[in-house]
Write a protein that holds these residues in place. Structure first.
Motif, PDB file in Angstrom:
ATOM      1  N   VAL A  89       0.892  -1.279  -0.134  1.00  0.00           N
ATOM      2  CA  VAL A  89      -0.059  -0.145  -0.003  1.00  0.00           C
ATOM      3  C   VAL A  89       0.760   1.380  -0.141  1.00  0.00           C
ATOM      4  CG1 VAL A  89      -2.184  -1.100   0.973  1.00  0.00           C
ATOM      5  CG2 VAL A  89      -0.144  -0.162   2.522  1.00  0.00           C
ATOM      6  N   ARG A  90       2.163   1.219  -0.339  1.00  0.00           N
ATOM      7  CA  ARG A  90       2.925   2.456  -0.562  1.00  0.00           C
ATOM      8  C   ARG A  90       2.526   3.512  -1.237  1.00  0.00           C
ATOM      9  NH1 ARG A  90       8.717  -0.123   1.720  1.00  0.00           N
ATOM     10  NH2 ARG A  90       8.011  -0.936   3.329  1.00  0.00           N
ATOM     11  N   ARG A  91       3.217   4.659  -0.998  1.00  0.00           N
ATOM     12  CA  ARG A  91       3.027   5.489  -2.218  1.00  0.00           C
ATOM     13  C   ARG A  91       1.609   5.907  -2.860  1.00  0.00           C
ATOM     14  NH1 ARG A  91       7.887   6.889  -3.640  1.00  0.00           N
ATOM     15  NH2 ARG A  91       7.376   8.398  -5.595  1.00  0.00           N
ATOM     16  N   GLN A  92       0.730   5.961  -1.596  1.00  0.00           N
ATOM     17  CA  GLN A  92      -0.527   6.083  -1.849  1.00  0.00           C
ATOM     18  C   GLN A  92      -1.014   7.355  -0.896  1.00  0.00           C
ATOM     19  OE1 GLN A  92      -3.449   2.942  -2.207  1.00  0.00           O
ATOM     20  NE2 GLN A  92      -1.527   1.585  -2.604  1.00  0.00           N
ATOM     21  N   GLY A  93      -0.070   7.627   0.095  1.00  0.00           N
ATOM     22  CA  GLY A  93      -0.474   8.828   0.884  1.00  0.00           C
ATOM     23  C   GLY A  93      -0.788   8.323   2.378  1.00  0.00           C
ATOM     24  N   LEU A  94      -0.527   6.957   2.612  1.00  0.00           N
ATOM     25  CA  LEU A  94      -0.700   6.493   3.801  1.00  0.00           C
ATOM     26  C   LEU A  94       0.217   6.799   4.882  1.00  0.00           C
ATOM     27  CD1 LEU A  94      -2.287   4.641   5.994  1.00  0.00           C
ATOM     28  CD2 LEU A  94      -1.194   2.723   5.211  1.00  0.00           C
ATOM     29  N   GLY A  95       1.612   6.914   4.686  1.00  0.00           N
ATOM     30  CA  GLY A  95       2.643   7.366   5.505  1.00  0.00           C
ATOM     31  C   GLY A  95       2.225   8.579   6.059  1.00  0.00           C
ATOM     32  N   ALA A  96       1.990   9.438   4.921  1.00  0.00           N
ATOM     33  CA  ALA A  96       1.434  10.754   5.566  1.00  0.00           C
ATOM     34  C   ALA A  96       0.404  11.019   6.310  1.00  0.00           C
ATOM     35  CB  ALA A  96       1.345  11.725   4.203  1.00  0.00           C
ATOM     36  N   ALA A  97      -0.644  10.045   6.103  1.00  0.00           N
ATOM     37  CA  ALA A  97      -1.862   9.995   6.932  1.00  0.00           C
ATOM     38  C   ALA A  97      -1.435   9.584   8.268  1.00  0.00           C
ATOM     39  CB  ALA A  97      -2.851   9.045   6.252  1.00  0.00           C
ATOM     40  N   LEU A  98      -0.549   8.726   8.417  1.00  0.00           N
ATOM     41  CA  LEU A  98      -0.191   7.871   9.722  1.00  0.00           C
ATOM     42  C   LEU A  98       0.341   9.261  10.487  1.00  0.00           C
ATOM     43  CD1 LEU A  98       0.988   4.508   8.920  1.00  0.00           C
ATOM     44  CD2 LEU A  98      -0.808   5.055  10.476  1.00  0.00           C
ATOM     45  N   MET A  99       1.264   9.930   9.812  1.00  0.00           N
ATOM     46  CA  MET A  99       2.140  10.837  10.633  1.00  0.00           C
ATOM     47  C   MET A  99       1.202  12.114  10.975  1.00  0.00           C
ATOM     48  SD  MET A  99       5.299  10.110  10.861  1.00  0.00           S
ATOM     49  CE  MET A  99       5.949  11.598  11.338  1.00  0.00           C
ATOM     50  N   GLN A 100       0.092  12.358  10.288  1.00  0.00           N
ATOM     51  CA  GLN A 100      -0.531  13.451  10.735  1.00  0.00           C
ATOM     52  C   GLN A 100      -1.538  12.847  11.801  1.00  0.00           C
ATOM     53  OE1 GLN A 100      -2.218  14.306   6.866  1.00  0.00           O
ATOM     54  NE2 GLN A 100      -0.486  15.705   6.459  1.00  0.00           N
ATOM     55  N   ALA A 101      -1.882  11.568  11.915  1.00  0.00           N
ATOM     56  CA  ALA A 101      -2.765  10.829  13.003  1.00  0.00           C
ATOM     57  C   ALA A 101      -1.686  10.955  14.346  1.00  0.00           C
ATOM     58  CB  ALA A 101      -3.077   9.516  12.413  1.00  0.00           C
ATOM     59  N   GLU A 156       0.632  12.975  14.946  1.00  0.00           N
ATOM     60  CA  GLU A 156       0.764  14.456  15.522  1.00  0.00           C
ATOM     61  C   GLU A 156      -0.461  14.949  16.462  1.00  0.00           C
ATOM     62  OE1 GLU A 156       2.245  17.141  12.609  1.00  0.00           O
ATOM     63  OE2 GLU A 156       3.619  15.950  11.935  1.00  0.00           O
ATOM     64  N   SER A 157      -1.728  14.515  15.737  1.00  0.00           N
ATOM     65  CA  SER A 157      -2.931  14.886  16.504  1.00  0.00           C
ATOM     66  C   SER A 157      -2.918  14.050  17.698  1.00  0.00           C
ATOM     67  CB  SER A 157      -4.095  14.348  15.601  1.00  0.00           C
ATOM     68  OG  SER A 157      -4.232  15.101  14.335  1.00  0.00           O
ATOM     69  N   ALA A 158      -2.661  12.844  17.798  1.00  0.00           N
ATOM     70  CA  ALA A 158      -2.745  11.838  19.047  1.00  0.00           C
ATOM     71  C   ALA A 158      -1.708  12.436  19.960  1.00  0.00           C
ATOM     72  CB  ALA A 158      -2.302  10.591  18.656  1.00  0.00           C
ATOM     73  N   ALA A 159      -0.475  13.140  19.542  1.00  0.00           N
ATOM     74  CA  ALA A 159       0.487  13.539  20.574  1.00  0.00           C
ATOM     75  C   ALA A 159      -0.406  14.957  21.132  1.00  0.00           C
ATOM     76  CB  ALA A 159       1.629  14.034  19.716  1.00  0.00           C
ATOM     77  N   ARG A 160      -0.911  15.721  20.179  1.00  0.00           N
ATOM     78  CA  ARG A 160      -1.418  16.892  20.957  1.00  0.00           C
ATOM     79  C   ARG A 160      -2.396  16.492  21.895  1.00  0.00           C
ATOM     80  NH1 ARG A 160      -0.108  19.323  15.854  1.00  0.00           N
ATOM     81  NH2 ARG A 160      -1.923  18.347  14.884  1.00  0.00           N
ATOM     82  N   GLU A 161      -3.233  15.382  21.484  1.00  0.00           N
ATOM     83  CA  GLU A 161      -4.412  15.143  22.665  1.00  0.00           C
ATOM     84  C   GLU A 161      -3.857  14.512  23.753  1.00  0.00           C
ATOM     85  OE1 GLU A 161      -7.126  13.532  18.931  1.00  0.00           O
ATOM     86  OE2 GLU A 161      -6.569  12.197  20.644  1.00  0.00           O
ATOM     87  N   CYS A 162      -2.511  13.980  23.738  1.00  0.00           N
ATOM     88  CA  CYS A 162      -1.953  13.564  24.735  1.00  0.00           C
ATOM     89  C   CYS A 162      -1.154  14.825  25.850  1.00  0.00           C
ATOM     90  CB  CYS A 162      -0.933  12.444  24.850  1.00  0.00           C
ATOM     91  SG  CYS A 162      -2.034  11.058  23.997  1.00  0.00           S
ATOM     92  N   GLY A 163      -1.363  16.011  25.234  1.00  0.00           N
ATOM     93  CA  GLY A 163      -0.657  16.981  25.626  1.00  0.00           C
ATOM     94  C   GLY A 163       0.947  17.085  25.413  1.00  0.00           C
ATOM     95  N   LYS A 164       1.537  16.385  24.444  1.00  0.00           N
ATOM     96  CA  LYS A 164       2.799  16.446  24.050  1.00  0.00           C
ATOM     97  C   LYS A 164       2.741  17.813  23.023  1.00  0.00           C
ATOM     98  CE  LYS A 164       3.414  12.927  26.244  1.00  0.00           C
ATOM     99  NZ  LYS A 164       4.135  12.842  27.561  1.00  0.00           N
ATOM    100  N   THR A 165       4.122  18.469  23.090  1.00  0.00           N
ATOM    101  CA  THR A 165       4.163  19.621  22.152  1.00  0.00           C
ATOM    102  C   THR A 165       5.537  19.509  21.323  1.00  0.00           C
ATOM    103  OG1 THR A 165       5.408  20.820  23.913  1.00  0.00           O
ATOM    104  CG2 THR A 165       3.215  21.386  23.767  1.00  0.00           C
TER     105      THR A 165
END
Ligand SMILES: CC(C)(COP(=O)(O)OP(=O)(O)OC[C@H]1O[C@@H](n2cnc3c(N)ncnc32)[C@H](O)[C@@H]1OP(=O)(O)O)[C@@H](O)C(=O)NCCC(=O)NCCS
Length: 176
Positions: free
Chosen positions: A103-115, A117-126
């Motif tokens: 499933v590479r080169r379809q944008g999943l890597g970028a989507a996982l990174m964005q997810a 980062e969101s999870a980190a923010r939700e956990c109070g990480k900066t």
């Protein structure tokens, strides 16, 4: 609007079915030459032992594990590591960003990174920190997503089939 063929979720409990899928993804990445801590050939037993330790870390609240699934099963993952010294409560290490070759080169890597980062923010990480093989697919992805390149460490690790590789350290401020 086109819909992506996967979904990403945070696993609160890492059961045997998830571990089996994570083993497949890790072995596929190592077979494909990714320098992600393991040498080739990576047996199912060793990979399973690794993911069982991750499962314990998730249960202990020391890690966050995000997984991606498509119609064929688990196809990607990424982790945030919170088990850090007490003077770094605002920080996490990002690790084991893995996307199955099918499933590479379809944008999943970028989507996982964005997810992640969101999870980190939700956990109070900066602040997030990671390292990746210098000049590789992952390093290119992180630069494209705006991660700041700190520098390279020559001869840092081995590729799974042998041969030393340099690593590049990156960080990203995810506050706000
Ligand atoms: C690094 C890795 C996670 C990237 O995953 P991925 O799902 O392929 O990542 P993306 O699809 O978001 O981006 C990869 C490329 O596909 C391109 N792409 C993304 N969506 C696309 C689409 N719909 N059509 C065509 N190309 C696309 C991106 O522009 C990017 O191009 P580039 O490599 O030329 O810069 C994956 O290669 C991997 O798992 N490697 C092995 C493990 C590893 O090294 N992990 C990193 C540890 S630090």
């Amino acid at each position: 609007m086109s819909k992506v063929p996967w979904s990403i979720e945070r696993l609160q409990v890492v059961d045997d079915v998830a571990i089996d899928g994570l083993v497949d993804v890790l072995i596929d990445c190592v077979e494909g030459g990714a320098s992600v801590s393991f040498m080739h050939p990576l047996t199912r037993d060793r990979a399973t032992a690794f993911w069982r330790r991750v499962a314990q870390g998730v249960a202990a609240g020391e890690r966050v594990l995000l997984v991606a699934e498509d119609a064929h099963g688990l196809c990607g993952c990424v982790q945030l590591m919170f088990d850090l010294p007490e003077n770094q409560p605002h920080r996490a290490d990002l690790s084991k960003m893995l996307v199955h070759r099918r499933v590479r080169r379809q944008g999943l890597g970028a989507a996982l990174m964005q997810a992640a980062e969101s999870a980190a923010r939700e956990c109070g990480k900066t602040l997030l920190v990671l390292d990746a093989v210098t000049g590789g697919d992952a390093a290119r992805l992180y630069e494209r997503l705006g991660w700041v390149r700190v520098g390279d460490i020559p001869n840092y690790a081995l590729f799974p089939q042998g041969g030393l590789c340099s690593t590049t350290v990156f960080y990203r401020n995810v506050a706000g």
